[in-house]
Enzyme design. Sequence first.
Site, PDB file in Angstrom:
ATOM      1  CG  ASN A   6     -26.397 -69.181  15.606  1.00 27.61           C
ATOM      2  OD1 ASN A   6     -25.497 -69.013  16.420  1.00 27.61           O
ATOM      3  ND2 ASN A   6     -27.679 -68.960  15.885  1.00 27.61           N
ATOM      4  CD1 TRP A   7     -21.441 -73.596  14.738  1.00 20.39           C
ATOM      5  CD2 TRP A   7     -19.503 -73.231  15.800  1.00 20.39           C
ATOM      6  NE1 TRP A   7     -20.431 -74.000  13.903  1.00 20.39           N
ATOM      7  CE2 TRP A   7     -19.227 -73.791  14.535  1.00 20.39           C
ATOM      8  CE3 TRP A   7     -18.427 -72.923  16.641  1.00 20.39           C
ATOM      9  CZ2 TRP A   7     -17.920 -74.044  14.096  1.00 20.39           C
ATOM     10  CZ3 TRP A   7     -17.135 -73.161  16.208  1.00 20.39           C
ATOM     11  CH2 TRP A   7     -16.887 -73.722  14.949  1.00 20.39           C
ATOM     12  CE  LYS A   8     -29.406 -72.368  17.140  1.00 19.61           C
ATOM     13  NZ  LYS A   8     -30.837 -72.409  17.193  1.00 19.61           N
ATOM     14  CG  HIS A  84     -30.747 -65.901  16.715  1.00 15.69           C
ATOM     15  ND1 HIS A  84     -31.539 -66.710  17.479  1.00 15.69           N
ATOM     16  CD2 HIS A  84     -30.334 -66.645  15.673  1.00 15.69           C
ATOM     17  CE1 HIS A  84     -31.591 -67.914  16.918  1.00 15.69           C
ATOM     18  NE2 HIS A  84     -30.872 -67.904  15.821  1.00 15.69           N
ATOM     19  CD  GLU A  86     -31.866 -69.879  19.577  1.00 17.51           C
ATOM     20  OE1 GLU A  86     -30.656 -69.676  19.742  1.00 17.51           O
ATOM     21  OE2 GLU A  86     -32.315 -70.818  18.884  1.00 17.51           O
ATOM     22  CD  GLU A 150     -32.481 -67.532  11.686  1.00 20.41           C
ATOM     23  OE1 GLU A 150     -31.781 -68.455  11.276  1.00 20.41           O
ATOM     24  OE2 GLU A 150     -32.427 -67.105  12.846  1.00 20.41           O
ATOM     25  N   GLY A 156     -34.855 -74.691  15.232  1.00 21.23           N
ATOM     26  CA  GLY A 156     -34.560 -75.762  16.177  1.00 21.23           C
ATOM     27  C   GLY A 156     -35.723 -76.704  16.409  1.00 21.23           C
ATOM     28  CB  SER A 186     -35.325 -76.985  10.729  1.00 24.22           C
ATOM     29  OG  SER A 186     -35.696 -76.789  12.088  1.00 24.22           O
ATOM     30  N   GLY A 207     -28.359 -73.471  12.123  1.00 22.72           N
ATOM     31  CA  GLY A 207     -28.065 -73.695  13.536  1.00 22.72           C
ATOM     32  C   GLY A 207     -27.564 -75.111  13.766  1.00 22.72           C
ATOM     33  N   GLY A 208     -28.480 -75.979  14.182  1.00 22.76           N
ATOM     34  CA  GLY A 208     -28.116 -77.351  14.582  1.00 22.76           C
ATOM     35  C   GLY A 208     -27.215 -78.074  13.601  1.00 22.76           C
TER      36      GLY A 208
HETATM   37  C1  PEP Z   1     -30.525 -70.536  13.950  1.00 20.87           C
HETATM   38  O1  PEP Z   1     -29.990 -70.719  15.024  1.00 20.87           O
HETATM   39  O2  PEP Z   1     -30.451 -69.414  13.405  1.00 20.87           O
HETATM   40  C2  PEP Z   1     -31.241 -71.639  13.305  1.00 20.87           C
HETATM   41  C3  PEP Z   1     -31.831 -71.417  12.158  1.00 20.87           C
HETATM   42  O3  PEP Z   1     -31.261 -72.859  13.972  1.00 20.87           O
HETATM   43  P1  PEP Z   1     -31.713 -74.289  13.376  1.00 20.87           P
HETATM   44  O4  PEP Z   1     -31.026 -74.446  12.028  1.00 20.87           O
HETATM   45  O5  PEP Z   1     -31.225 -75.284  14.375  1.00 20.87           O
HETATM   46  O6  PEP Z   1     -33.196 -74.271  13.218  1.00 20.87           O
END
Ligand code: PEP
Length: 228
Positions: A6-8, A84, A86, A150, A156, A186, A207-208
């Site tokens: 997930n590049w957000k 999600h 966010e 999640e 994040g 994470s 994500g990151g």
């Molecule tokens: C996400 O955006 O779904 C996510 C899990 O982010 P991160 O890996 O950065 O915690």
Amino acid sequence: MLIAGNWKMFKGPREAEAFVSAFQPPSGVDVVVCPPYASLAAAVAAGLSVYAQNVHWEREGAFTGEVSAEMLLELGVRGAIVGHSERRQHFGETDETAARRAARALEAGLAVIACVGETEDERERGETEDVLARQVSVLPNGERIVVAYEPVWAIGTGKTATPDVAAEAHAFVKTLLDRPVLYGGSVKPENAEDLLAQPDVDGALVGGASLDVDSFSAICRTAASIRS
Ligand code: PEP
């Protein structure tokens, strides 16, 4: 095993193209990337399986800022994330709207990654299972939907659920909807093996660490080695 990046709101079309060109998905694992809308076409053209980060429940209409399943399919996009955290935190997404997005996307032929998970306060109050039950019970079932567990406190933040915490939540989600469950929060090359080795963990939503070709590749290789 599915690994989704997930590049957000990162990577415009040029960066998306560069990432996909440099990335070699290993065999033995399904890999998708979820770029922002503006970069979907570039990522599809560069040859990887691509999901969007959201999708609307109507085919078309006066819904400024939204994108329909048909528009995504026309671009060559194969699936979408819905619900999600966010979107829930910043843009008013609810269990019901996430479920409507999921149902419409499945009906149109897209795959769906439906995100669920408790906040830190909810976990501390002992409400994790109630929250998961509320979020999962409204989701449609189907061959093309997977759930992403999640925990909001792990997204994040650098805090990761322990493999035991993830395994317990995944097993619970599967009692509600018998579909694969990805872990998200994470995930990094250093913790991917411990998390992905849990029996009810069927992949990861990253994500990151999905923004960097080397770290995303390392997570995908770990996933391939665990189930092969
Ligand atoms: C996400 O955006 O779904 C996510 C899990 O982010 P991160 O890996 O950065 O915690």
